[in-house]
Design an enzyme around this catalytic site. Structure first.
Site: not given
Ligand code: NAD
Length: 499
Positions: A173, A226, A281
């Site tokens: 997804k 996140s 990240c």
């Molecule tokens: P996000 O958390 O908004 O979304 C990530 C995924 O979760 C997406 O597929 C989205 O559709 C889904 N999602 C969003 N809201 C949701 C909800 N309420 N319930 C269920 N699923 C939901 O993150 P983003 O904005 O796409 O990415 C940026 C974030 O990812 C930053 O915080 C970054 O630091 C983090 N990140 C972490 C790593 C790591 O390895 N630690 C790597 C890359 C990015």
């Protein structure tokens, strides 16, 4: 308007929910497509089909599964430019960053070509009279990957490679902001020989994520995104009895010691703080110079370097350092955090808020910003900004700098710049952060190590890619076998004579 659907049983299919999310070109601010958001029924159907396909895939020997990965490597290399462009047009990052996104994912697939060696179990001969013990690693069944917008190629590849080569089927997804790259990768996997149904790409939002978390067939969830969502997904997946590893947000600090090469440290900070518009990240968002003299000299070196940065669309070619941020909401949030930094008393040395680019007035661009004299109670320190904003937090001693990093809620990556081996070694040993760089600003481990943060940057106990990934995507079965021909009456063991 272009409509993006799902990849089910080896075919692109349209969604049936009637719900869509807009996919923007972040450089122009225009909606370039809309992506279907799957319902629970669509998700459950994709899982049921994957479960059927997984049976034969799990029975395919590991060497053959690895050969699919070998072909996949070849095809990704063949299509590198197309894939990089697909990343850049939906994400906004520059083409070199788009290529880097694909390349760092490809490196994990390269490790997957040697997966049989990593999937071997253990064996003990004669653990007791006539008794041999062996363990085997078996796939989990259907697993899920839920990925963020910021690495549309790399993170899906980190998920699908180890999961698939271990004999699982996967429901991927991807982020609804950048859905196309995963669909393109799925098509390449089909061309590489992956049987239909083994990888299903289901586009969607919270509804489809919740459907994954509640589906009883799904055995494991690998999430990246996140921290609040990581924590939510980890809790719900675990309480539904699934294996889960959920990687979250970050606030990565770089300590600059008085003995560091300050020109090199400033160059590193500019690349690590502003590259990919800070949407990494592993970006460094906090610089921690030790001592006032170091801080003054560092800021003096940072300013001209940051002022030289070129911001623009990926179509401008290699002369651009970074592109737009992902959405208008992200742009407004970043600007709002800069406003808060000013209101809370930080010293804004470079202000990116009023950046404008002729011909791209509606694009989601923000110029680079630099704050000095940031304090830990300010929002720009407490929150993950995920934009091109670097904060300088001054500290008087090495111990105080280490304490700052240790007390931060996140623990993804960190770096120290120093000429002193003892200090570097001490820092690497003590700091409560998962990935440490010594004179190296973004210490993303190579693909045969593993990637993962500590504290609120990761939930679950195994890392992504490398040996940990093969442990995460398999379960161990241990067999204790006894054969009686080698046992004399009374239990004494002897080898058969060789006559
Ligand atoms: P996000 O958390 O908004 O979304 C990530 C995924 O979760 C997406 O597929 C989205 O559709 C889904 N999602 C969003 N809201 C949701 C909800 N309420 N319930 C269920 N699923 C939901 O993150 P983003 O904005 O796409 O990415 C940026 C974030 O990812 C930053 O915080 C970054 O630091 C983090 N990140 C972490 C790593 C790591 O390895 N630690 C790597 C890359 C990015």
């Amino acid at each position: 308007m272009k409509e993006i659907g799902h990849w089910i049983d080896g075919k692109l299919v349209a969604g049936t929910s009637g719900r869509f999310a807009d996919v923007y070109n972040p450089a122009t601010g225009e909606v370039q497509a809309r992506v279907a958001l799957a319902t629970k029924d669509e998700l459950d159907d994709a899982v049921a089909r994957a479960a059927k396909a997984q049976v034969a895939w799990a029975a395919t020997n590991p060497q053959r599964r690895a050969r699919v990965m070998m072909k996949f490597v070849e095809l990704i290399n063949r299509d590198m430019e197309k894939l990089a462009e697909l990343v850049s047009v939906e994400h906004g990052k520059t083409l070199p960053d788009g290529r880097g996104d694909v390349q760092r994912g490809l490196e994990v697939i390269e490790v997957c070509t040697g997966a049989p060696a990593l999937l071997k179990g253990e064996y003990m001969n004669d653990g007791g009279p006539g008794i041999d013990l062996y363990s085997m690693r078996q796939p989990l069944g259907v697993v899920a990957g839920i990925t963020p917008f910021n690495f549309p190629a790399m993170i899906p590849l980190w998920k699908m490679g180890p999961a698939l080569v271990s004999g699982n089927a996967m429901i991927l997804k991807p982020s609804e902001r950048c859905p196309s790259t995963s669909l393109a990768l799925a098509q390449l996997l089909q061309e590489a020989g992956l049987p239909d149904g083994v990888l299903q790409v289901v586009n969607g939002d919270k509804d489809s994520v919740d459907a994954i978390l509640d589906n009883e067939v799904v055995q494991a969830v690998g999430f990246v995104g996140s921290t609040p969502i990581a924590q939510y997904i980890y809790g719900r997946a675990c309480s539904n009895g699934k294996r889960a590893q959920c990687f979250g947000g970050a606030k990565n600090h770089m300590i600059i010691m008085p003995d560091a090469d300050l020109d090199k440290a400033a160059d590193a900070l500019v690349g690590a703080g502003y590259g990919a518009a800070g949407e990494r990240c592993m970006a460094i968002s906090v610089a921690v110079p030790v001592g006032e003299k170091t801080a003054d000299a560092l800021v003096e070196r940072l300013i001209p370097r940051i002022e030289k940065l070129k911001v623009g669309p990926y179509t401008s070619g290699d002369g651009v350092d970074y592109g737009p941020v992902i959405t208008a909401q992200a742009l407004a949030r970043i600007k709002g955090l800069i406003d808060s930094g000013v209101a809370q008393g930080a010293d804004l040395k470079i202000d990116g808020r009023n950046f404008a680019l002729q011909g791209y007035e509606n694009g989601f661009f923000v110029g680079p910003s630099l704050f000095d004299k940031v304090e830990t109670d300010m929002d720009i320190y407490k929150e993950e900004i995920f934009g091109p904003v670097l904060s300088v937090v001054r500290r008087g001693s090495y111990e105080d700098a280490v304490k700052l990093v240790m007390e931060n809620q996140y623990g993804n990556g960190t770096a120290i710049f120093t000429a002193d081996g003892d200090t570097a070694r001490d820092y690497a040993n003590r700091v409560n952060v998962g990935m440490v760089g010594i004179n190296f600003p973004i210490p993303v481990p190579l693909s045969y190590f593993t990637f993962g943060g500590w504290k609120k940057s990761a939930f679950g106990d195994l890392n992504q890619y490398g040996p940990d990934a093969f442990r995460f995507y398999t379960k161990t079965k241990t067999v204790t076998a006894r054969w009686f021909s080698g046992i004399k009456e009374g239990g004494e063991f002897h080898f058969k004579a060789m006559d």
